[in-house]
Motif scaffolding. Sequence first.
Motif, PDB file in Angstrom:
ATOM      1  N   HIS A   2       7.594   2.082   8.047  1.00 38.45           N
ATOM      2  CA  HIS A   2       7.682   2.058   6.604  1.00 38.45           C
ATOM      3  C   HIS A   2       8.277   3.376   6.095  1.00 38.45           C
ATOM      4  N   ARG A   6      12.352   4.898   3.964  1.00 38.98           N
ATOM      5  CA  ARG A   6      12.573   5.719   2.782  1.00 38.98           C
ATOM      6  C   ARG A   6      13.993   6.260   2.796  1.00 38.98           C
TER       7      ARG A   6
ATOM      8  N   GLN B 130       4.223  -2.585   1.956  1.00 37.30           N
ATOM      9  CA  GLN B 130       5.651  -2.732   2.275  1.00 37.30           C
ATOM     10  C   GLN B 130       6.462  -3.372   1.156  1.00 37.30           C
ATOM     11  N   ASP B 134       4.101  -0.986  -3.526  1.00 36.63           N
ATOM     12  CA  ASP B 134       3.533  -0.045  -2.569  1.00 36.63           C
ATOM     13  C   ASP B 134       4.425   1.179  -2.414  1.00 36.63           C
ATOM     14  N   ASN B 135       5.737   0.951  -2.272  1.00 34.96           N
ATOM     15  CA  ASN B 135       6.658   2.073  -2.068  1.00 34.96           C
ATOM     16  C   ASN B 135       6.669   3.025  -3.253  1.00 34.96           C
ATOM     17  N   SER B 138       3.373   4.850  -3.415  1.00 29.54           N
ATOM     18  CA  SER B 138       3.272   5.841  -2.339  1.00 29.54           C
ATOM     19  C   SER B 138       4.082   7.079  -2.669  1.00 29.54           C
ATOM     20  N   ARG B 206      -5.739   2.825   1.789  1.00 28.70           N
ATOM     21  CA  ARG B 206      -4.643   1.903   2.051  1.00 28.70           C
ATOM     22  C   ARG B 206      -4.516   1.623   3.551  1.00 28.70           C
TER      23      ARG B 206
END
Lengths: 285, 322
Positions: A2, A6, B130, B134-135, B138, B206
């Motif tokens: 994940h 980025r 994902q 979430d991104n 985060s 999480r």
Amino acid sequence: MHRNSRPKIGLILSLSWFSVCIFCAIFGDFLPLPKWDDYDYDNSAARMFSKGHILGTDYDGSDILSGLIHGSRTSLGISILSVGAALIVGSFLGILAAYRRGFIDSILSMFFNVFLSVPTIVLTLVLVAIFSSPSLDGSSTELPRELVLIISLTIVFIPIIGRLARGTALSWTGREFVLVAESIGMRRREVLIRHIVPNVMPALISLFVLGIGFVIIAEGGFAIIGVGTQPGASWGSMLAKNRGELTLAPHTALIPATVIALTVASLNYYGEYLRSRIDDRESRI
Amino acid sequence: MKLKLIAFNLLRFVTVLVLVTFGITLLVRLLPGDPVGTLMPFATEADRAKLSAELGLDMNVVEYYFRWLGDFIRGDFGTYYASTGDGGGAKVSEMLAVALPRSLLLMLYVIIFSLLVSVPLGLLMAYRAQTRVDNVASNILFALYSIPNFALGLGLAYVVGVKLDWLPVIGYVPINEGFGEHLKSMILPTISLSIGIIALFSRLLRSDIISTLREDFVTMAASKGLSNSWILWRHVFRPSCSTLFTAAALQMGGLIGGSVIIETVFALNGVGMLLTASIATRQYLAIQSLVALTAVAYLVFNLIVDLFYSVVDPRVASHRAS
């Protein structure tokens, strides 16, 4: 996985920002700017983008941009030296504890735990007090403030790094290739150097990067509670010096605060990036 | 087995406690300078002798340590000598009676606020792992995590306190002077300290929830047709919150004394500021007692975590011990 998705732009940004800071720390003195401790009293508390002072000046008339550039040397110097010294001693002790186990391990772990049970800031405060006062006979052998901070922070960081290095090394000592190396008769010391240390190194490097950020924050904090460097000499002490001016000249405190935040953010970003790379590597081994 | 584990934890607690407090005694003894001359610059010989005895300068370290420990356990934290230099002064325990509630309340607000925000946030991030939600969350949390709490505090003080003039910028209002005003004085310090903790908590929660979601009993619950929110709260949350619980307890322990910088920025006069003042004026007894207090607080919360694990969840306990 994940993390790797980025965008790389963050990596580029954080590394560029940090390079600029390093450049300023090394070559800052050669830049054509007013000296940070030249007090231009006619232009005190100048706003941003005023003539001759791009980022303005504080209430003493000291140029903020030059202050930041000079401060980068102090702030980064203190951080890199203290975390670096602690890394050498701490990782040595941690790996030693993990590999020798038994008595040495118990003693060292106890030592780490004892140190870690005093809040970091409180412990550093006490250490700074011990190292910074004049000697008994009153002669002026007082250590420079920067050195006091470096010594104290090194002592505080040794158990943090030591415990982490011990944990990481411990997780490697049980691995198959270490057992194989031992069973084919490799000497313990050689196993340590050839198989354990290289695997512990990446985690320590990412810790080093994250630690620098932590110390930059700590240095700022100490400046605020009045045990930092000379006023205005580092990012933290610029912020501490000017934090009373929020109403009249907010930029004098908020600019150093922003610079600290940006630097710490880029260090954290890079540290996390390294850590995710290490996780990927370890999941493949 | 359980009893043995509890006994082991208690024994370790006491050992570390003794070592820490003794180490602090040694450190305070190492403080350079002449204590009597610093605290009482113009004292007579008799006064000097009295103070010297009070500070235990005539004893060896071990003797002194046990005398101090006895006083400390009884709640006598020593004297905070006045700057008049006549050996008078206030009791540290009385000053602590003012400062400690402030630090404790701040700690409580920080933990409550952090949990209130990070539990739903962590659940949401794990449930939508994902995805864009979430991104984005985060990344924002990551950015916030990197801002030093004093920089955040200054920024908030400037925007909310100076520009908008909604909240007081500095000072503490006790509860008995109005609960509303009290809360107002605590909002900015609480938020400044909480942001980093929220980022930490939600990341921990999480990742724990994501691994719980892979368990068979979750698939089982889903195949029985239970609703998602029921599964998340009743089946997933509880087994996933042990790391969060540990982190929260450790933060609580560390915040007493550890919040000294935010206390200074917002002039709250809590334990941290009392300690800073004691160090600045070389209050030997006060320094020793206050540092010991912060260490004890931290160790007690550590012990609570360890005991909790050894009593409540033997599976986790054996897992942690290995």
